[in-house]
Design a protein around this motif. Structure first.
Motif: not given
Length: 629
Positions: A473-479, A481-491, A495-500
Motif C-alpha cells: 500500500t502506498a499514499l500519494a496525492d495522485y490528483d 487536490d491536496g489530500d492523500l489518496d490510497i492505492l492498495m495492491a491485493h494478491s 488493485v484498488i485506488l481510493w480517492r480521498n
C-alpha cells in the motif's frame, strides 16, 4: 439520543462521532483495474507492491506496480488436488501450471493528469513479465534531479537448495523518461530473497545510500525457515568517470546485518541453516510464530526483514535505522555519525518479540520526536518516543485489538484535522486463516487525559476495510487536490485506488511541501530531511521525506500536512548539512516548493587574522627587500 448520551457519559464523544472525510473507489475510472500483476492467490503471494514517483517530471505522480506470484507453489499444487508439490508427476501438464504461477508481471503506469493512467512499461524499459519483483523504490540515486527506479526481486523460496534461488535486484537509470539497467555499473544487485529497500543520506556526504532488505524463506506447510542478511550500500559517487555512481557494501563496517553479526563477503548475503519456527501459543499474541530461542529474542533482529525506516529517533540530526523483523525482535540501530551504528534495541526498551512486517515513523503525539508503528501477525505495536526510551502503547491507544495478519502500516492525516492517523493493511498468510479486514485508526487525541492518545477504527465506516488480502500500500496525492489518496495492491484481486475526498468535504486546510536540493549529485528531493510547520496556536507539526516506506511501498516523496482550521506562522526545514532554513508567509492550501538554502560561510577568524598580519609584514619589509635586491 441514547447512544450519544452513553458516549458522553463515558467521555468518548469523539470516538462515537462518524468518520470525517471519505474515500471513493476510482479504480475503474483511473484505468488501473486493467493491470494484471500475475496469478491470483488467496494466501500465498507476498505481493504486489506499490511505488509512486514522478518519473517524467510533468508534475503528477506515476505508479510502478510489482508482481503477484506463488513463490513456493503450495497454493497452486493444492488447487490442482495434490497434498504436496512432490506428488506432481514429472513432465506432467500440472508442472507447467506450477511454473506459470511461479512468476508475475510488473507495470509502470503513467499519470495522464486527468485521473487516468496508461501502461508505458514497454516504451520506457521497465515493467516486464515472468518476474519475481516484490518491492520498488523511486530515488534519485545519481543526483541529476529525476527519480530512478530500484526494484527488489525475490526469486524462489527453495528451502532444499536455497543458494542461487534468489533473484538479483536491479537499478534502472532514468534518462529523460527512458530507463537503462545499470545494476552492474552500480553494484546494487543484491542476490538475496529481497523484499524492499529504503534510502537516505546516512553518512551526510550529500548523496543517497541504500539499505536493501532480504526476507529469506519460509515454508508454511513444514514450518521451516531460513534467515538472510541485509545489505547496506554506500553511495561513493562516480569514481570511475562513467557517469554512474558506484556503491560499496558497508554492512559489516556499519554492523547492520538485520541479525547477529555475520562473516560474509561484500556484495553477498548469508543464508542461514534451516530452522523450525514455533507456532505454540505464547504470552504475547504478536509472537505466535517465532524462531528458536536465542534467535527470536535477539535484539539484533531475526534475520528475516520485511521493511525498515530511516528516522532520527534521538534528534541529533542523523538518521537512525529501525528494521521490522519477522519471527523475532525488530532491531534499532543508532547512527554514530562516522559510518558505524550501535545496536540500541535494549537500551531503548524495544526488545519485545513480534512478527514485524511493516513500519513507518512520524511524530504522532506532536512532542517533537519521531514515533514508530510496526505491523505484526497479531496485535500491532505503537512505539512512542520519550527521547531516551520508547514505550509500546498499542493497548492504551486502542489499536491492539485483533489477532490479524497485518502487513503495511502508515502514519498520515487522512482527514486533514492536524494530527496523524494510523493505517494497517491486512491479509492472511496461509490457508488456515479466514478473511480479514484493513484498519484505519483515526487519531482522537488524548480523550481521557491519561497522557496516551486514543484511536477509533473508521475503516469500515469509510468503506476501505475490504475483505481481500491487501499487500503493498502506498499514499500519494495522485490528483493534486491536496489530500492523500490510497492505492492498495491485493494478491486475490486487482488493485484498488481510493480517492480521498477530505478537501471536497472541507475537513481542514492542507500544505504540501516539496524539497529540492541545489547541488548536482546531491539529495535532490530532501529525503530524510525534517520539516516543521509552526501553527498560529503554538502547535508544531513535524514530518520527513521518504524514499521507500511501509510494506512493499514507496509513497509520494512530498510531505503532506493537515492543518485543521489553523493558519501557518512559519516553516523550518533541517537539511542533511545540519542547516535549518526558515520560510515565512506560507499560505494554507498550497504546494510549497523549497529550494535548499546552503549553510552560511563560516570564516576562521584566527586564520584570517594571521593572513592579514602576514600581508602587513610583507608590506613593511617590501622596501627593504627591494633595496637589498
Amino acid at each position: 439520543m441514547r447512544p450519544v448520551f452513553a458516549c458522553l457519559m463515558a467521555g468518548l464523544l469523539l470516538a462515537c462521532m462518524p468518520a470525517s472525510a471519505g474515500f471513493e473507489d476510482s479504480t475503474t475510472d483511473s484505468g488501473l483495474d486493467l493491470i494484471d500483476s500475475g496469478p491470483l492467490t488467496i494466501w500465498a503471494s507476498y505481493g504486489p507492491g506499490v511505488a509512486w514517483g514522478d518519473y517524467d517530471q510533468d508534475g503528477d505522480l506515476d505508479v510502478f506496480l510489482t508482481a503477484r506470484f506463488d513463490h513456493l507453489g503450495q497454493e497452486t499444487s493444492e488447487l490442482l488436488g495434490y497434498q504436496q508439490i512432490s506428488e506432481i508427476p514429472l513432465n506432467h501438464s500440472d508442472q507447467d501450471a506450477l511454473i506459470a504461477t511461479s512468476t508475475g508481471k510488473s507495470h509502470l503506469m503513467q499519470n495522464q493528469g486527468d485521473g487516468t493512467f496508461v501502461d508505458v512499461s514497454a516504451v520506457v524499459g521497465v515493467g516486464s513479465q515472468d518476474v519475481t519483483t516484490l518491492g520498488a523504490t523511486w530515488v534519485d540515486f545519481d543526483g541529476d534531479g529525476d527519480v530512478d527506479l530500484y526494484i527488489s526481486n525475490y526469486g524462489r523460496a527453495d528451502l532444499i537448495n536455497p543458494d542461487g534461488s534468489g533473484e538479483a535486484n536491479q537499478m534502472f537509470l532514468n534518462e529523460n523518461g527512458v530507463f537503462r539497467d545499470v545494476t552492474t555499473e552500480t553494484r546494487l544487485g543484491n542476490p538475496g530473497h529481497s523484499s524492499g529497500s529504503v534510502w537516505a543520506d546516512y553518512d551526510h556526504d550529500g548523496d543517497m545510500d541504500c539499505y536493501s532488505l532480504n526476507f529469506g524463506m519460509v515454508d508454511e506447510y513444514t514450518g521451516q525457515a531460513r534467515r538472510e542478511t541485509n545489505i547496506l550500500y554506500r553511495n561513493d559517487g562516480d569514481t570511475n568517470g562513467d557517469g554512474i555512481p558506484e556503491f560499496n557494501d558497508q554492512t559489516g563496517e556499519a554492523g547492520v546485518y538485520g541479525q547477529s553479526d555475520a562473516s560474509l563477503t561484500d556484495f553477498e548475503t548469508l543464508i542461514g541453516p534451516s530452522l523450525q519456527i514455533s507456532t505454540t501459543a505464547p504470552v504475547n499474541p504478536s509472537t505466535q510464530v517465532s524462531l528458536p530461542p536465542g534467535l527470536s529474542n535477539s535484539p539484533a533482529g531475526s534475520g528475516m526483514s520485511w521493511a525498515a525506516v530511516w528516522a532520527d529517533v534521538d534528534g541529533d540530526g542523523w538518521e537512525d535505522l529501525y528494521v521490522a523483523s519477522d519471527f523475532g525482535v525488530s532491531p534499532l540501530y543508532h547512527n554514530n555519525h562516522d559510518g558505524t551504528f550501535d545496536l540500541i534495541t535494549v537500551e531503548m526498551s524495544m526488545d519485545i518479540q513480534g512478527t514485524g512486517m511493516g513500519t513507518h515513523a512520524a511524530d504522532i503525539d506532536m512532542d517533537g520526536d519521531l514515533d514508530i508503528c510496526q505491523s505484526n501477525f497479531g496485535p500491532n505495536y505503537l512505539w512512542i518516543n520519550h527521547g531516551d526510551t520508547f514505550s509500546e502503547d498499542s493497548v492504551e491507544a486502542g489499536i491492539n485489538t485483533n489477532i490479524l495478519v497485518n502487513w503495511d502500516c502508515h502514519f498520515f492525516d487522512y482527514d486533514l484535522d492536524g494530527d496523524m492517523d494510523l493505517w494497517f493493511g491486512v491479509g492472511r498468510i496461509n490457508q488456515y486463516i479466514s478473511n480479514q479486514y484493513n484498519s484505519l485508526y483515526r487519531n482522537d487525541g488524548d480523550i481521557d487525559g491519561d497522557g496516551v492518545l486514543d484511536f477509533t477504527d473508521v475503516a469500515s465506516d469509510l468503506g476501505i476495510a475490504g475483505a481481500n488480502k491487501t499487500m503493498g500500500t502506498a499514499l500519494a496525492d495522485y490528483d493534486n487536490d491536496g489530500d492523500l489518496d490510497i492505492l492498495m495492491a491485493h494478491s486475490d484481486r486487482q488493485v484498488i485506488l481510493w480517492r480521498n475526498t477530505a478537501v471536497e468535504d472541507g475537513s481542514g486546510g492542507w500544505l504540501k511541501v516539496r524539497l529540492q536540493g541545489v547541488e548536482l549529485g546531491s539529495n535532490s528531493h530532501g529525503i530524510g530531511c525534517l520539516v516543521k510547520v509552526y501553527l498560529e496556536d503554538g502547535t508544531i507539526l513535524m514530518q520527513q521525506a521518504y524514499a521507500g516506506d511501509g510494506f512493499l511501498g514507496s509513497s509520494d516523496p512530498a510531505i503532506h500536512f493537515g492543518l485543521g482550521q489553523q493558519t501557518i506562522e512559519h516553516i523550518e526545514v533541517t537539511w542533511s548539512t545540519g542547516h535549518t532554513q526558515i520560510i515565512e508567509e506560507v499560505q494554507v492550501n498550497s504546494i510549497l516548493e523549497i529550494e535548499e538554502e546552503l549553510p552560511p560561510l563560516i570564516i576562521d577568524h584566527s586564520a584570517y587574522l594571521l593572513a592579514i598580519m602576514g600581508i602587513g609584514l610583507i608590506l613593511l619589509l617590501w622596501p627593504l627587500l627591494q633595496r637589498n635586491s
